[in-house]
Design an enzyme around this catalytic site. Sequence first.
Site, PDB file in Angstrom:
ATOM      1  N   GLY A 175       0.810  -1.207   0.000  1.00 22.91           N
ATOM      2  CA  GLY A 175       0.000   0.000   0.000  1.00 22.91           C
ATOM      3  C   GLY A 175       0.845   1.259   0.000  1.00 22.91           C
ATOM      4  O   GLY A 175       1.921   1.323  -0.605  1.00 22.91           O
ATOM      5  N   SER A 176       0.383   2.268   0.711  1.00 21.25           N
ATOM      6  CA  SER A 176       0.997   3.595   0.634  1.00 21.25           C
ATOM      7  C   SER A 176       2.378   3.696   1.270  1.00 21.25           C
ATOM      8  O   SER A 176       3.055   4.713   1.092  1.00 21.25           O
ATOM      9  CB  SER A 176       0.060   4.628   1.270  1.00 21.25           C
ATOM     10  OG  SER A 176      -1.112   4.773   0.498  1.00 21.25           O
TER      11      SER A 176
END
Length: 482
Positions: A212-213
């Site tokens: 993810g981020s």
Amino acid sequence: MNKTIRHASVFALLLVLALLVRATWVQFHDSKALADDKLNRRNAIEQYAHPLGDIIVGGEAITGSARTKGGDLAYKRTYKNGDLYSPVTGYSSQVYGATQLEGIYKDLLDGTDNRLKNPLDTVTNKRADPGDVVTTIDPAVQKAGYKALGDTKGAAVAIDPKTGKILGMVSTPSYDPSKISGSTDSESWKALTTDKEKPMVNRAMRQPLPPGSTFKLVVAAAALEDGLYSSVDARTRSPNPYTLPGTATVLRNENQSAPCENATIRTGLQYSCNNVFAKMAVDLGQGKVRAMAEKMGFNTDKLDVPVRAGKSVYPSGMDKAQTGLSGIGQFDVTATPLQMSMVSAAIANGGELAAPHMVSQITDSDGNALEKYDDGNTQRVMSASTAESLQSAMETVVEKGTGSNAQISGATVGGKTGTAQHGENNSKTPYAWFTSYAKGDDGQEVAVAVMIESSSAARDEVSGNGLAAPIAKAMMAAALRG
């Protein structure tokens, strides 16, 4: 002698010669293979004829050996706080073999390593007293991570950024290796190997998942190194919302009111702006992002600490839309908590990545070092100025961004949250991530990455800050206190 008897005699002689040839072949060619065969019970009898050497954490043995009752295997392996340390030790079983440190240092721990023998032992072929494996694990950090993870399914890794020492490696749910160390543990083995929660999987280093981020740190590093943007405070070219190239897919941000349009890298990390880093990855091109990822450890299948880690992947052959998704740690990007802790460690250490390792030395029975493993074997992966800029941006994330739950009084903390889609069309509960570092006033440093695979939290409550950051905080605080 008649013809029939002569033929029978020749045939019998040929059979004898064939037997002699086969016996000679077995004795001189196949003997080692037969001796080493895992099904050869003599090996187990010899291995467990005496107490094994120990694995050491914080100066104390976390393993032992116990006398068995009856049978031809005199001793079996025991573990102290087995559930806590199994991601480090692995298991040593009389039936199912050995894994992780138990497997890698099997010869040292059972006394058959030639380095343990003195000249007389070599002449008499006497088995030497076993040696020990001294780990880099800090028991306070390990316990803090295990307690903080609790009943969740996840993992965490803590590293000293300067030296590469692994201070903690936690995976939950866990298991007690003592339950499968004997010769009558088939029911326990079956229960563990069929458990749908997979407690024997070391999620900290052997189960790569979409990061993810947290992967936005890699993209930001690539952009600064390439000169795409001059600093973390230069405005980017990032429309909001951002439509992935060649598609009608509009990439939106979790926080619809965040100031993400043409945001700086600092603001993009602070609010975790998807449009900023997806567009940045497309502008850089997958090759430049991959080059930075590989410097940090992605795409290698030879990351040994000394246990071999699962391969973290930044893919190739993507189109522009897929490259955009890769910039926010989605599409086919995968990483282990070990890998993401290495990203934060490299940034915290001024752009130099110290090779991660969880064994400091191996010793003989008297404590004399047979081999030491150097700290600080580093490789520069980004410039010092890029690392310093990313530190500043990561500290903004913790001070007034999405990583506020990682704040530690009296310490400088930088971090990055992440929430990764899980399942087709994000149909399952997302993964929550947090990667970070902390620096104390006394010079102590630690980098930690946490991944929550699943928890009891409601879907709309799953976030890196809510679930993963408090665990990282607990481990970092324990490391700084040490």
